[in-house]
Structures are given as structure tokens and as C-alpha cells.
Design a protein around this motif. Structure first.
Motif, PDB file in Angstrom:
ATOM      1  N   GLU A  36       0.838  -1.207   0.000  1.00 22.35           N
ATOM      2  CA  GLU A  36       0.000   0.000   0.000  1.00 22.35           C
ATOM      3  C   GLU A  36       0.869   1.253   0.000  1.00 22.35           C
ATOM      4  OE1 GLU A  36      -3.779   0.596   2.470  1.00 22.35           O
ATOM      5  OE2 GLU A  36      -2.326   1.817   3.572  1.00 22.35           O
ATOM      6  N   TYR A 212     -12.828   1.997   2.006  1.00 28.59           N
ATOM      7  CA  TYR A 212     -11.388   2.185   1.873  1.00 28.59           C
ATOM      8  C   TYR A 212     -11.074   2.557   0.429  1.00 28.59           C
ATOM      9  CZ  TYR A 212      -6.697   1.352   3.827  1.00 28.59           C
ATOM     10  OH  TYR A 212      -5.424   1.496   4.332  1.00 28.59           O
ATOM     11  N   THR A 213     -10.023   3.325   0.233  1.00 31.83           N
ATOM     12  CA  THR A 213      -9.663   3.706  -1.119  1.00 31.83           C
ATOM     13  C   THR A 213      -9.373   2.472  -1.985  1.00 31.83           C
ATOM     14  OG1 THR A 213      -8.104   5.008  -2.468  1.00 31.83           O
ATOM     15  CG2 THR A 213      -7.227   3.971  -0.483  1.00 31.83           C
ATOM     16  N   ALA A 215     -11.512   0.368  -3.127  1.00 25.52           N
ATOM     17  CA  ALA A 215     -12.392  -0.769  -2.846  1.00 25.52           C
ATOM     18  C   ALA A 215     -13.401  -0.991  -3.968  1.00 25.52           C
ATOM     19  CB  ALA A 215     -13.136  -0.557  -1.523  1.00 25.52           C
ATOM     20  N   GLY A 261     -12.508   8.099  -0.852  1.00 25.90           N
ATOM     21  CA  GLY A 261     -12.119   6.901  -0.119  1.00 25.90           C
ATOM     22  C   GLY A 261     -11.276   7.230   1.101  1.00 25.90           C
ATOM     23  N   PHE A 262     -11.262   6.325   2.057  1.00 22.79           N
ATOM     24  CA  PHE A 262     -10.479   6.490   3.278  1.00 22.79           C
ATOM     25  C   PHE A 262      -9.234   5.618   3.200  1.00 22.79           C
ATOM     26  CE2 PHE A 262     -14.932   6.951   5.262  1.00 22.79           C
ATOM     27  CZ  PHE A 262     -15.012   8.265   4.825  1.00 22.79           C
ATOM     28  N   ILE A 263      -8.323   5.860   4.111  1.00 24.29           N
ATOM     29  CA  ILE A 263      -7.088   5.075   4.172  1.00 24.29           C
ATOM     30  C   ILE A 263      -6.580   5.108   5.598  1.00 24.29           C
ATOM     31  CG2 ILE A 263      -5.425   6.935   3.708  1.00 24.29           C
ATOM     32  CD1 ILE A 263      -3.986   4.975   1.794  1.00 24.29           C
ATOM     33  N   SER A 264      -5.742   4.140   5.962  1.00 16.58           N
ATOM     34  CA  SER A 264      -5.201   4.129   7.314  1.00 16.58           C
ATOM     35  C   SER A 264      -4.325   5.360   7.536  1.00 16.58           C
ATOM     36  CB  SER A 264      -4.373   2.854   7.546  1.00 16.58           C
ATOM     37  OG  SER A 264      -3.282   2.797   6.652  1.00 16.58           O
ATOM     38  N   HIS A 289     -21.252   0.413   2.804  1.00 14.20           N
ATOM     39  CA  HIS A 289     -19.836   0.306   3.135  1.00 14.20           C
ATOM     40  C   HIS A 289     -19.199  -0.706   2.186  1.00 14.20           C
ATOM     41  CE1 HIS A 289     -16.579  -0.611   6.412  1.00 14.20           C
ATOM     42  NE2 HIS A 289     -16.066  -0.314   5.224  1.00 14.20           N
ATOM     43  N   GLN A 300      -9.066  -2.893   6.940  1.00 14.74           N
ATOM     44  CA  GLN A 300      -9.568  -1.750   6.183  1.00 14.74           C
ATOM     45  C   GLN A 300     -10.939  -1.306   6.685  1.00 14.74           C
ATOM     46  OE1 GLN A 300      -9.379  -2.824   2.033  1.00 14.74           O
ATOM     47  NE2 GLN A 300      -7.136  -2.752   1.979  1.00 14.74           N
ATOM     48  N   GLU A 303     -10.492   0.806   9.756  1.00 18.63           N
ATOM     49  CA  GLU A 303     -10.049   2.171   9.462  1.00 18.63           C
ATOM     50  C   GLU A 303     -11.214   3.041   9.001  1.00 18.63           C
ATOM     51  OE1 GLU A 303      -7.237   3.533  10.095  1.00 18.63           O
ATOM     52  OE2 GLU A 303      -6.170   1.709  10.704  1.00 18.63           O
ATOM     53  N   VAL A 304     -12.099   2.471   8.184  1.00 17.14           N
ATOM     54  CA  VAL A 304     -13.270   3.216   7.727  1.00 17.14           C
ATOM     55  C   VAL A 304     -14.153   3.589   8.914  1.00 17.14           C
ATOM     56  CG1 VAL A 304     -15.389   3.077   6.359  1.00 17.14           C
ATOM     57  CG2 VAL A 304     -13.236   2.217   5.424  1.00 17.14           C
TER      58      VAL A 304
END
Length: 438
Positions: A36, A212-213, A215, A261-264, A289, A300, A303-304
Motif C-alpha cells: 500500500e 477504503y480507497t 475498494a 475513499g479512506f485510508i489508514s 460500506h 480496512q 479504518e473506515v
């Protein structure tokens, strides 16, 4: 690349040769985390030369890594001719400066890397403002005293310096620009609020895609709405939110919202800057989701959930959509339900379309529960009303009466009945209380 806004730096068009650094707290690094990080660097336009890993329980206050590892990184930079060192961690401003002094090249942490990717991906006016705001907030903590000749005021004839140091001037200019962007974003947010209020008045629910980004949210969005949102197998392919209407089989209309999108370890500056955009998620009637079924599902998803809690959307009802089942050996479309019979998870593939009919059915089932079953007695001369009911709702039954009229039962969505109330308020009143209108 690696700009902090057009007014501060100009980003070259070519990529940069980068050395990557990842530090694990204990044990060997997770290969998927390393991949990643590599993908993030490539998404920013960097040309990855090598990856240096280390293990350290507590970050070193001076270099984040220990002195020996920092010197090892310096030697690798010199040997490879690296122009940039990327750390897969958040560095303090002093750590960045110390590392740049030792390595003699540009150093960027994970937050700065993600901010740079967002700067490249933003297309809309609002998105560019949000990214610039996040970058300026990040930069405001990293101003250095590069103008030592202007650091202090001097006295005496011919020796008096400016009324403020260059550092103070930079901070003041940054604060002024941040204030300007906030005011502009407030106006844009007001327009979005008006749109949300109009949808609430019309009782059109919003279904927000989160996840998550990479996805597969944008691919799923395109499949469901026949839109042409940019979708690509890369991190943060799209940033700007897109809204499209979707008519469900039962006649209910919903607005589908594709979000960032989200990410850690998502930078706090970005969460704060995109809060107005993410308000579509907070005020949604339902969250889809989207989870990469072939990836690190548990990590993941966690994190979301963290980001949803940050923006206040943790209590919004949701359905998990396990996407990319075409990459699984046992990837069959299916639906999972809870003890109340409600759909909680759907396994599908946005790329192939497998299982999307199950998702549509789940949405229809979720919002059909809000439908209204109404009765009305119509006289023989009120054929126009009968035609209108067929057009505005779904006629369930029609029973003839002795006087030539009929008793009609109609299934309406809240939106459909609201339209009928506007067009024919008298007919709607009769349907609300059919016994008063024999």
C-alpha cells in the motif's frame, strides 16, 4: 509534484526518484502495508528506487529512526541518487528538518504524501479549495527560519530591519489565505446544505457509498447509475463527490452519493477540510460500506469505522457490500441477514455485475418499508383521478361499486405521495381519511 499550492511551490511535471522507509513497531513488516505504501508513492508520481525497513518500539525524537539507521538511509540515498525520501509515518516538523539536514534531500512523511496525491486528483473548485486548506494547515506547522538576515529587528541609523521577521510574515500570509479559503468553503457548504434541505423536503433519501480507497466505490456507482465517474485501479482515483438519482424497482427514488475513499492514518487536516463534503455521509439515510473482499477486509473496515466516528456518522444505518468477489476462488453472489431478517451484507462484483441485482433488491426492500398504502373511493365520473393514481403510484387493487365508482388501493413511496399532494391536494386529503369522503 509535492506542491503546497500554486502560490507556494510549482510542481514539476515529471516524477521524482524516491527511497521509501517503513518502520515496524515489532516483528517483520506486513507485506500488504508495504505494498500500500509503494502504491501511494507511485500514485503521487514517484519512481521507487528501493525500500528500507526497520524495527523500532519507540520513535527516536531526532530522526524517528535511530542514528545508525538514519546514516544507513543516507548511504542508500547517495548510492541510488535518490531525490526524495518518503516515510510511511507521520513525522514532526523537527524530525523532517533533521532528516533533510542529514540526508541532504527532500523528506516527506505519509501525511504530506497523501496531501500531494489529493492535490493532483482534485478537479472541482470545492475539491481544490479543500485540498489547499489541508495543505496550508500542514505547512503552517513546518515553517522554518530560512531568512536569518531578517530574524530580528535592528536598531541604529541604517541598521533598522523590517517591522516583523520573515517567519512572522509567512505565518501571517498563511493565516490570511486559510481564512479566505474557509470563507469560500462556507459559501459552497451553504449551497450543499440547500440541496440537502430540498431533498429532505421532497423526502428523497440519500444513500452514501463509503469505504477504503480502491475498494471499487466508483465502479459500483457507475454500474448502478450508468454514470461515467472516473474509475481506475489506483489509490484515490476520484476525490470529488458525485450525486446521481437512482429509481428502485418499487418506484422509490434515492440519491446515490459517491464519496472520497479512506485510508489508514488519514491526515487530520484532510478530515477537517473535507468535513463539509462528508456531510453527505453524515446525513445519509443509509451507508453502503464497500469492502474489498479480496483485500485486508478486517483492517480496512476498521479504518473506515474510525473515520466515520470522526465525522459523526457512526450511527447511520449501513449495509456492507463485499466487492470484487470475482477475485475469490469461492466468489459467489449472496446475501447475509441478521436475526430480524434485515440485509446486513452483500457479496458482489462491480466489475462483472455479478450480484448487483441482490444489492438493488436490498435497497428496494430497505426503502419499500417506508411506502404508504392508501385507499380512496372514486366516483364513476372521476376517471381522471384513477389515471393519475396509476401514474403517481402503484395501484394494488380496484374494486367496483354499485354506483359505478370503485374503491382503489394504491402503494405510494413518500416522494410519490408528496408529489400527489402538490398536484391534487383534495385527492390526497381524501386518501388520508377515506371514511370522511364516502
Amino acid at each position: 509534484m509535492l506542491a503546497v499550492g500554486a502560490e507556494v511551490f510549482e510542481r514539476p511535471r515529471t516524477g521524482e526518484h524516491a527511497l521509501l522507509v517503513h518502520v515496524s513497531r515489532r516483528g517483520a513488516p506486513d507485506p500488504e502495508e508495504l505494498q500500500e505504501f509503494r502504491d501511494l508513492a507511485i500514485s503521487a508520481g514517484a519512481r521507487v528506487l528501493d525500500l528500507v525497513t526497520a524495527t523500532r518500539a519507540v520513535p527516536d525524537p531526532r530522526y524517528f529512526v535511530g542514528r545508525g539507521k538514519a546514516e544507513e538511509i543516507r548511504d542508500r540515498v547517495a548510492a541510488l541518487g535518490a531525490e526524495l525520501v518518503l516515510f510511511d509515518h507521520a513525522l514532526t516538523p523537527s524530525q523532517e528538518r533533521n532528516l533533510e539536514g542529514l540526508l541532504q534531500c527532500r523528506v516527506l512523511d505519509r501525511n504530506g504524501l497523501i496531501l500531494d496525491i489529493f492535490a493532483q486528483r482534485a478537479r472541482s473548485f470545492e475539491g481544490k479549495l479543500q485540498v489547499e486548506l489541508a495543505q496550508l494547515r500542514h505547512l503552517s506547522t513546518r515553517l522554518v527560519r530560512g531568512w536569518t538576515h531578517l530574524e530580528r529587528q535592528k536598531g541604529g541609523i541604517g541598521l533598522r530591519g523590517p517591522g516583523e521577521t520573515q517567519l512572522e510574515t509567512d505565518r501571517r500570509l498563511l493565516a490570511r489565505r486559510i481564512d479566505q479559503i474557509r470563507r469560500r468553503l462556507a459559501r459552497v457548504d451553504g449551497q450543499r446544505h440547500q440541496g440537502r434541505r430540498a431533498r429532505r423536503r421532497a423526502e428523497v433519501p440519500t444513500v452514501s457509498l463509503v469505504g477504503y480507497t480502491n475498494a471499487g466505490k466508483s465502479t459500483l456507482f457507475n454500474r448502478l447509475t450508468q454514470a461515467h465517474v472516473y474509475a481506475k485501479d489506483q489509490l484515490f482515483a476520484t476525490l470529488d463527490p458525485t450525486l446521481r438519482r437512482l429509481t428502485l424497482p418499487g418506484g422509490e427514488t434515492v440519491v446515490l452519493a459517491d464519496t472520497v475513499g479512506f485510508i489508514s492514518k488519514l491526515p487530520h487536516e484532510l478530515v477537517a477540510a473535507f468535513r463539509s463534503t462528508l456531510q453527505e455521509t453524515v446525513e445519509a439515510a443509509l451507508l453502503l460500506h464497500v469492502v474489498d473482499a479480496a483485500g485486508r477486509r478486517r483492517e480496512q473496515a476498521a479504518e473506515v469505522e474510525k473515520v466515520l466516528a470522526q465525522i459523526g456518522a457512526q450511527d447511520v444505518p449501513r449495509i456492507e457490500v463485499f466487492n470484487k468477489i470475482d477475485r475469490l476462488s469461492d466468489g459467489e453472489p449472496r446475501v447475509e441477514r441478521n436475526e430480524r431478517g434485515e440485509v446486513t451484507r452483500i457479496w458482489c462484483s462491480a466489475a462483472t455485475g455479478a450480484g448487483l441485482e441482490l444489492l438493488i433488491q436490498a435497497l428496494d426492500e430497505r426503502f419499500r418499508r417506508r411506502h404508504l398504502l392508501k385507499r380512496v373511493r372514486l366516483g364513476a365520473e372521476e376517471g381522471r383521478f384513477l389515471a393519475l393514481l396509476h401514474a403517481r403510484g402503484k395501484v394494488v387493487s380496484s374494486h367496483p361499486m354499485r354506483d359505478g365508482g370503485c374503491l382503489v388501493e394504491v402503494d405510494f413511496s413518500p416522494t410519490q405521495f408528496a408529489r400527489l399532494e402538490k398536484q391534487e391536494p383534495e385527492l390526497a386529503a381524501r386518501m388520508k381519511d377515506p371514511d370522511r369522503f364516502p
